[in-house]
Enzyme design. Structure first.
Site, PDB file in Angstrom:
ATOM      1  N   SER A 156       0.801  -1.265  -0.072  1.00 52.96           N
ATOM      2  CA  SER A 156       0.013   0.040  -0.093  1.00 52.96           C
ATOM      3  C   SER A 156       0.974   1.279   0.070  1.00 52.96           C
ATOM      4  O   SER A 156       2.002   1.429   0.321  1.00 52.96           O
ATOM      5  CB  SER A 156      -0.897   0.079   1.087  1.00 52.96           C
ATOM      6  OG  SER A 156      -0.114   0.024   2.504  1.00 52.96           O
ATOM      7  N   CYS A 159      -3.936  -4.561  -7.911  1.00 59.22           N
ATOM      8  CA  CYS A 159      -3.385  -3.181  -8.068  1.00 59.22           C
ATOM      9  C   CYS A 159      -3.771  -2.763  -9.240  1.00 59.22           C
ATOM     10  O   CYS A 159      -3.525  -1.590  -9.533  1.00 59.22           O
ATOM     11  CB  CYS A 159      -1.916  -3.354  -7.838  1.00 59.22           C
ATOM     12  SG  CYS A 159      -0.881  -4.028  -8.924  1.00 59.22           S
ATOM     13  N   GLU A 173      -8.356   4.260  -2.058  1.00 58.84           N
ATOM     14  CA  GLU A 173      -8.193   2.688  -2.663  1.00 58.84           C
ATOM     15  C   GLU A 173      -9.098   1.625  -1.778  1.00 58.84           C
ATOM     16  O   GLU A 173      -8.899   1.579  -0.522  1.00 58.84           O
ATOM     17  CB  GLU A 173      -6.768   2.368  -2.628  1.00 58.84           C
ATOM     18  CG  GLU A 173      -6.711   0.877  -3.314  1.00 58.84           C
ATOM     19  CD  GLU A 173      -5.125   0.407  -3.117  1.00 58.84           C
ATOM     20  OE1 GLU A 173      -4.415   0.536  -2.243  1.00 58.84           O
ATOM     21  OE2 GLU A 173      -4.697  -0.174  -4.007  1.00 58.84           O
TER      22      GLU A 173
END
Ligand code: NAD
Length: 510
Positions: free
Chosen positions: A240, A295, A395
């Site tokens: 992250s 991702c 996200e």
């Protein structure tokens, strides 16, 4: 061994923790901490994983340091032969690895096989290292003076990987690190640690000498020890954005070469002239594959002009046919990785609804083909999302696709370019000029034109822009080769009486 839970227990079915791997064999370690590993499709604890302390990291780094001189001096022919054998073994036995991935990550078996295949591409690229790593040579750069460059390995390097690709992400890095003559300490995610051990064992079977590839299981304690260890020369991190930033700052301050790949918020821009069926297929595949835990997943779809309603209808129609369940049961989508993560993603859907988004398809009410206690959340479509909503700004990393509307191409582009992330993006259109303009104007590292998940093939490099990558080098491809090597340039002449004499001036070519 005393153990410390880091997650809430369901029930424990195994007592021996998943170990580290040092010097070509399992290593139990000295640390007194371990964590639970779940099967996300059953919600049960399937094993525990040892969490390394500084002493364990020291042991692994010492093994990598001791193995480095002999591995560095091993011929290119032998290094690539080992990688080639590894590729053959992996290709023949990838089903075993896929089952391990599905059991700990939850993704469906076909998707687990897909990630292995994409990792295998990098192994194949690394088998051609002899051509990639060679330097240049210039004869007679000055009279009777030759100049050439050679690329040296760095030494022991660390790879720190995330939960969502327990095989592919390590394979983005270690094939090139090993092929170029470095030794490796891998720190996989503690959520799905077993794939790393399978890979380590297979590398040994392929003939990799002991100590060249090591694994330390663990959490922040292990990561911090690696980031500051004086014998670790480079760090490749994926995870992250806040942790990527931290890793970059900490390891560069400790004098290391660092590439730290972070999080993402990937947009798909659909222009009015796009093939809406193709765009709807792509949105569903890229939004919900691997339960959105990629991702490069598309999480924000920007419909330009009047196509929004029709596109939402086409996407919804396709979503109605998706099956959610245990990854071993031929479903389209598996569970999320942990209960905490599942609950966090569901809380974003709650927030989106409160903020005024329209919940067109609601994954919170899914009926899975799997154990009731699994970490289930079905595919979710939110329409009428606006840029201020948390479902858009954050996200989410789950099966939640947000649809935004833009009046013009410029408005859509501005949305993408003002986002702090810049990992991947895609445009859907039949207008070549518009696509070309987008390709040029968009501030994102990986761009798809009518391709929703534009993960570059192994001979290009993978990397985002802005808050999606810290450091100068992207992963694999030519960036990977230069990240794991440093160049020495040699200027050479062989003595000849004509070169005698004293001259304190700066050397010039003649
Ligand atoms: P994460 O950041 O929680 O963990 C990544 C790694 O860092 C793990 O090995 C973990 O043990 C370690 N870690 C966790 N907390 C730490 C801390 N406080 N200090 C030091 N190390 C720590 O990420 P994750 O949840 O495992 O993976 C999902 C994230 O990874 C998403 O944000 C996703 O976008 C990102 N990701 C990015 C890419 C890319 O190529 N850019 C690829 C895959 C995943």
């Amino acid at each position: 061994m005393t153990t410390t839970d880091t997650t809430t227990a369901a029930s424990t079915t195994a007592s021996t923790p998943v170990s580290h791997w040092v010097n070509g064999q399992p290593y139990a370690g000295n640390a007194e901490r371990s964590a639970e590993v779940f099967n996300p499709a059953t919600g049960q604890v399937s094993s525990r994983v040892a969490l390394a302390g500084a002493e364990d990291v020291e042991h692994a780094v010492a093994a990598a340091t001791a193995a480095f001189p002999a591995w560095r001096d091993t011929s290119l022919a032998k290094r690539t032969a080992i990688l080639f054998t590894f590729r053959e073994l992996l290709n023949a036995r990838k089903h075993e690895l896929a089952e391990i991935i599905t059991a700990e990550h939850g993704k469906v078996l076909s998707d687990a096989l897909g990630e292995i295949t994409r990792g295998q591409e990098v192994v194949e690229f690394a088998c051609g290292i002899a051509d990639l790593v060679k330097g240049g040579m210039t004869e007679n750069a000055s009279t009777n003076v030759d100049v050439y460059s050679v690329n040296h390995p760095l030494g022991p390097v660390a790879i720190i990987s995330p939960f969502n690709f327990p095989a592919m992400v390590p394979m983005w890095f270690f094939p090139l690190a090993l092929a170029t003559g470095n030794t490796v300490v891998l720190k996989p995610s503690e959520k799905d640690p077993s794939a790393s051990l399978w890979l380590a064992e297979l590398l040994g079977e392929a003939g990799l000498p002991d100590g060249v590839f090591n694994v330390v299981q663990g959490d922040k304690v292990a990561v911090d020890s690696l980031l500051t260890h004086s014998d670790i020369k480079a760090v490749s991190f994926v995870g992250s954005t806040p942790i990527a930033r931290y890793v970059y700052e900490t390891a560069t301050a400790a004098g290391k070469r660092v590439q730290a790949l972070g999080g993402a918020k990937n947009h798909m821009l659909v222009l009015p002239d796009a093939d809406l069926d193709l765009a709807a297929d792509a949105a569903v595949n890229a939004g919900f594959g691997s339960a959105g835990e990629r991702c490069m997943a598309i999480s924000a779809l920007v419909a330009v002009g009047p196509v929004g309603d029709e596109l939402v209808a086409k996407i919804t129609e396709r979503m109605n046919n998706l099956t959610v369940g245990d990854g071993r049961r031929n479903c389209d989508m598996g569970p999320l990785v942990t209960k905490d993560h599942r609950d966090k993603v569901a809380s974003y859907i709650d927030a989106g609804e409160r903020d005024g988004a329209v919940v067109v398809a609601d994954g919170r009410t899914v009926t899975p083909n799997g154990d009731e206690a699994g970490f289930w959340l079905g595919p979710t479509l939110l329409d009428q999302v606006t840029p201020g909503m948390s479902v858009y700004t954050d996200e989410i990393f789950g099966p939640v696709l947000s649809v935004l509307r833009a009046d013009t191409y410029e408005e859509g582009l501005e949305l993408i370019n003002s986002n702090p992330y810049g990992n991947g993006t895609a445009i859907f259109t039949n207008d070549g000029g518009a696509a070309r303009r987008f390709r040029d104007e968009v501030q994102v590292g990986m761009v798809g034109v009518n391709v929703p998940i534009p993960v570059p093939v192994a001979y290009y490099s993978f990397g985002g822009w802005k808050s999606s990558l810290f450091g100068d080098a992207h992963a694999y491809g030519h960036h990977g080769v230069s990240f794991y090597t440093r160049t020495k340039v040699v200027t050479e002449r062989w003595l000849d009486p004509s070169h005698g004499g004293i001259n304190l001036g700066f050397p010039q070519n003649d």
